[in-house]
Design a protein around this motif. Structure first.
Motif, short mmCIF file in Angstrom:
data_model
loop_
_atom_site.label_atom_id
_atom_site.label_comp_id
_atom_site.label_asym_id
_atom_site.label_seq_id
_atom_site.Cartn_x
_atom_site.Cartn_y
_atom_site.Cartn_z
N ALA A 224 -38.25 44.81 -32.18
CA ALA A 224 -39.33 44.83 -33.82
C ALA A 224 -38.88 43.15 -34.56
CB ALA A 224 -37.52 45.41 -35.20
N ALA A 225 -38.82 42.24 -33.95
CA ALA A 225 -39.31 40.85 -34.57
C ALA A 225 -41.04 40.78 -33.72
CB ALA A 225 -38.18 40.13 -33.60
N ASP A 226 -41.24 41.28 -32.07
CA ASP A 226 -42.41 41.19 -32.45
C ASP A 226 -43.00 42.05 -32.73
OD1 ASP A 226 -41.32 40.13 -29.76
OD2 ASP A 226 -40.87 41.81 -28.56
N VAL A 231 -47.31 43.26 -37.63
CA VAL A 231 -47.20 43.08 -38.85
C VAL A 231 -48.32 42.21 -39.51
CG1 VAL A 231 -46.04 43.13 -41.16
CG2 VAL A 231 -45.49 44.58 -39.38
N ALA A 232 -47.58 40.94 -39.25
CA ALA A 232 -48.52 39.75 -39.90
C ALA A 232 -49.90 39.53 -39.69
CB ALA A 232 -47.76 38.46 -39.10
N SER A 233 -50.62 39.87 -38.75
CA SER A 233 -52.26 39.83 -38.48
C SER A 233 -52.26 41.26 -38.74
CB SER A 233 -52.19 41.03 -36.80
OG SER A 233 -53.52 40.27 -36.40
N PHE A 234 -51.93 42.52 -39.45
CA PHE A 234 -52.70 43.29 -40.47
C PHE A 234 -52.38 42.79 -41.40
CE2 PHE A 234 -52.36 47.19 -42.37
CZ PHE A 234 -53.64 47.99 -42.15
N GLN A 235 -51.17 42.52 -42.34
CA GLN A 235 -51.62 42.20 -43.77
C GLN A 235 -52.05 41.54 -43.81
OE1 GLN A 235 -47.13 40.68 -45.11
NE2 GLN A 235 -46.92 42.88 -44.09
N GLU A 236 -52.65 40.12 -43.03
CA GLU A 236 -53.86 39.44 -43.05
C GLU A 236 -55.65 40.27 -42.70
OE1 GLU A 236 -53.82 35.99 -43.92
OE2 GLU A 236 -51.48 35.66 -44.06
N THR A 237 -55.66 41.24 -42.28
CA THR A 237 -56.85 41.25 -42.31
C THR A 237 -56.64 42.33 -44.11
OG1 THR A 237 -56.57 41.85 -40.12
CG2 THR A 237 -57.68 43.67 -41.71
N LEU A 238 -56.12 42.75 -43.93
CA LEU A 238 -55.45 43.41 -45.91
C LEU A 238 -56.21 42.28 -46.70
CD1 LEU A 238 -52.63 45.71 -46.19
CD2 LEU A 238 -54.83 46.32 -45.45
N ARG A 263 -40.79 49.44 -42.05
CA ARG A 263 -39.59 48.70 -42.60
C ARG A 263 -39.96 47.09 -42.46
NH1 ARG A 263 -35.23 50.98 -39.27
NH2 ARG A 263 -33.78 48.90 -39.55
N VAL A 264 -40.28 46.87 -41.54
CA VAL A 264 -40.43 45.74 -40.65
C VAL A 264 -41.86 45.20 -41.72
CG1 VAL A 264 -41.49 44.13 -39.25
CG2 VAL A 264 -39.97 45.77 -38.42
N PHE A 265 -43.38 46.28 -41.98
CA PHE A 265 -43.81 45.81 -43.67
C PHE A 265 -43.77 45.52 -44.22
CE2 PHE A 265 -47.20 46.58 -46.09
CZ PHE A 265 -48.47 46.32 -45.91
N LEU A 266 -42.28 45.78 -45.15
CA LEU A 266 -41.81 44.97 -46.09
C LEU A 266 -40.91 44.00 -45.88
CD1 LEU A 266 -40.88 49.02 -47.04
CD2 LEU A 266 -42.65 47.97 -48.50
N MET A 267 -40.79 44.04 -44.60
CA MET A 267 -39.58 42.80 -44.49
C MET A 267 -40.62 42.00 -44.98
SD MET A 267 -37.78 41.73 -41.04
CE MET A 267 -37.69 40.14 -41.42
N LYS A 268 -42.16 42.41 -44.01
CA LYS A 268 -43.03 40.47 -44.62
C LYS A 268 -43.04 40.83 -45.61
CE LYS A 268 -46.13 37.47 -42.46
NZ LYS A 268 -46.60 37.29 -43.92
N TRP A 269 -43.88 41.52 -46.24
CA TRP A 269 -44.03 41.88 -47.73
C TRP A 269 -43.65 41.17 -48.69
CZ3 TRP A 269 -49.52 43.26 -47.95
CH2 TRP A 269 -50.42 43.31 -49.68
#
Length: 310
Positions: A224-226, A231-238, A263-269
């Motif tokens: 999930a860490a990978d 997720v970080a890359s995708f959120q930067e696009t958003l 779950r990882v998306f929410l963790m990062k956000w």
């Protein structure tokens, strides 16, 4: 067994020069795909690539039910039509409770952008959702789209505009919900390896429960860490899309994705620690997670009550 808890948080986007960015969507919604053949029978993973696993009949029903539930949280012309669709496509279970959803912005939602994982089960889930959107548009705006303009998962596009109607075709003073669809491999599920032998996967899942869901890496797969890096890359696009003034408005952004990715998306956000991540269990198949923009603080607030492990 799991219990539920409410959770809120902030985005990583601070106000720019003291002013709120003006292009953020009113809602960001995460949707987990409906029940797949793998959810029902893990042995399918021994001979079918993970990305080719389809929905079950139940999964298709969940997808249509989710489409109606998604309409339920949008700002639409005719809520009575939505209520009929919710009743028509209702299935038991799968929905998560929403707490504190206030409709802070009451402007009609007429532009929705869907991002989908390229896996077969997520594309099929999106198809079920958009079939219900097309049905609502037909009832509300009087526009029955030809088959060629309806979203088809078998006709993938990196970025596609589907469901577009000419304004003259719509009933006067009725809002037509236009949607766009973007395939993005970054929002695929965690990779568990290629063909998966059932017995060995059961052992690995048990080891993961002891080791921890976030850092445990599957052989030939990911941790999930990978997934967090994707997720970080995708959120930067958003974020870049939110900031570009020349882009078409996005009233609502929807991600049709997978359990762990959500779950990882929410963790990062929301900047959860990995311990907080570990406390949450996967959301049910066909359920959605709602994030609402509070413009007074320029932050998204999590409105869905998430399931937690006991």
């Amino acid at each position: 067994m799991f219990a539920s808890t409410a959770s809120t948080g902030n985005t990583e986007l601070p106000p720019m020069n003291g002013h709120r960015p003006s292009r953020k969507p009113r809602l960001i919604v995460l949707i987990r795909h409906g029940e797949s053949e793998s959810n029902r029978d893990k042995s399918i993973n021994q001979y079918t690539p993970n990305h080719m696993i389809p929905l079950t009949t139940t999964g298709w029903a969940q997808a249509r039910a989710t489409g109606a539930q998604l309409l339920k949280i949008l700002n639409v012309d005719d809520e009575s039509i939505v209520d009929r669709l919710v009743e028509k496509y209702h299935v038991s279970g799968g929905t998560l409770p929403i707490h504190g959803y206030a409709r802070l912005n009451h402007a009609k939602d007429t532009n929705v952008v869907f991002y989908t994982s390229p896996y077969k089960r997520t594309r099929q889930t999106l198809k079920g959702i958009l079939d219900v959107f097309d049905e609502y548009n037909a009832l509300n705006s009087g526009v029955q789209l030809p088959h060629s303009q309806c979203y088809e998962p078998e006709v993938p596009r990196q970025a596609g505009v589907w469901g577009v109607a000419h304004p003259k075709e719509c009933r006067r003073e009725r809002h037509y919900i236009e949607y766009r669809v973007k395939d993005d491999p970054r929002i695929r599920e965690q990779d568990f390896g290629n063909f998966q032998e059932t017995h060995s996967m059961k052992e690995l899942m048990q080891k993961r429960s002891t080791y921890g869901h976030f850092f445990f890496r599957f052989k030939e797969g990911e941790s999930a860490a990978d997934v967090y890096d994707r997720v970080a890359s995708f959120q930067e696009t958003l974020y870049r899309h939110f900031d570009k003034q020349e882009r078409k408005p996005r009233d609502v952004v929807v991600l049709v994705t997978h359990g762990i990715y959500s779950r990882v998306f929410l963790m990062k956000w929301f900047r959860w620690t990995y311990e907080e991540f570990e406390s949450f269990s996967n959301i049910p198949n066909g359920s959605m997670v709602v994030m609402e923009l509070d413009e007074t603080i320029d932050r998204y607030v999590l409105r869905t009550i998430l399931p937690k492990w006991i």
